[in-house]
Design a protein around this motif. Structure first.
Motif: not given
Length: 283
Positions: A73-97
């Motif tokens: 469960a911890f590892y899935m949360d970690l990967l989900s967190l990274l996905y959310d950060i990467f997705d936001k960075s990809r859609k809104q730009g690196v400065m958005a994070i």
């Protein structure tokens, strides 16, 4: 839980075998021998280790009792967190994070994953390298080299408590001999007494050797190995984050980047592709 169950099995089996073989449990009750061996072990442990290591040992033993937080469960949360950060960075730009990584406690993304936030070192590891990505133009191989240096240091820190406990486990049989020798010295005072008095004194002295070996190989040694396993599971979380971050810097899409991280996890705690995909979507 494994620490408690295993300790009970070691205790019951040894004592039950002794009794079934005709032994008298009261002969083993030698509190002064326990004081000598246990006190010397604790004292040498304090002499040999800095305060932060002693603190980490006790914290690690508590985690062994309550259960390791580094599960599937911890590892899935970690990967989900990274996905959310990467997705936001990809859609809104690196400065958005930038706000997320500068103040993770106030971030809407990080706050969705309290289990990850409890691991301060891991959270700092993730935010530090995301900050480097957002503020610099470092090549993937350079970033990976920098991560490897930090992981080597972190591995040493995580394994330090296990090594400290293992040193005490190695010393306990010798401390048992110390207690036994002191018991024989006391026995010398009873040479004018009857054989029964001498026999009981010798038996008490030999209990010191028994306790030192039993404590070292039956309890303290296995505890050091359990602490080492716990350290490996925590280190896997760093390696998972590293693989995902390197993948996204190399141009991989968020879903593929976290797949690199998933593959870095141990097989017994690695979620399947579909499990991770469903977890990411649910978040």
């Amino acid at each position: 839980m494994g620490l408690i169950i295993g300790s009970v099995i070691v205790l019951v089996c040894v004592l039950a075998g002794y009794v079934l073989h005709g032994g008298n449990l009261m002969v083993l009750w030698q509190p002064t021998e326990v004081l000598i061996i246990g006190g010397a072990a604790i004292g040498s442990f304090i002499i040999a280790n800095p305060f932060h290591t002693i603190k980490e040992v006790f914290a690690g033993v508590m985690r062994l009792i309550t259960g390791s937080p580094y599960n599937k469960a911890f590892y899935m949360d970690l990967l989900s967190l990274l996905y959310d950060i990467f997705d936001k960075s990809r859609k809104q730009g690196v400065m958005a994070i930038e706000e997320d990584i500068d103040n993770p406690e106030q971030s809407q993304i990080f706050s969705r994953y309290p289990a990850v936030m409890k691991s301060k070192h891991l959270t700092a590891f993730v935010t530090d390298y995301l900050r480097i990505i957002s503020s610099g133009n470092m090549a993937p191989h350079e970033l990976e080299g920098l991560m490897d240096q930090e992981l080597d240091t972190r591995q040493h820190e995580l394994e330090e408590p296990a090594h400290a406990v293992n040193k005490i486990a190695d010393a306990l049989p010798g401390l048992g001999i110390v207690a036994a020798v002191l018991g024989i010295v006391i026995t010398m005072n009873f040479m004018s007494e009857g054989p029964e008095k001498i026999g009981l004194s010798v038996a008490a002295a030999l209990v010191g050797t028994f306790l030192g070996i039993w404590m070292g190989y039956g309890f303290v040694g296995p505890t050091s190995i359990a602490l080492e396993h716990h350290a490996k599971y925590e280190l896997r979380a760093y390696e998972c984050a590293k693989a995902s971050i390197i993948a996204t810097v190399s141009g991989q899409a968020p879903q593929m980047a976290i797949e690199f991280g998933r593959k870095a996890l141990p097989s017994d705690k690695r979620p399947s592709f579909q499990e991770l995909n469903d977890h990411v979507r649910s978040k």
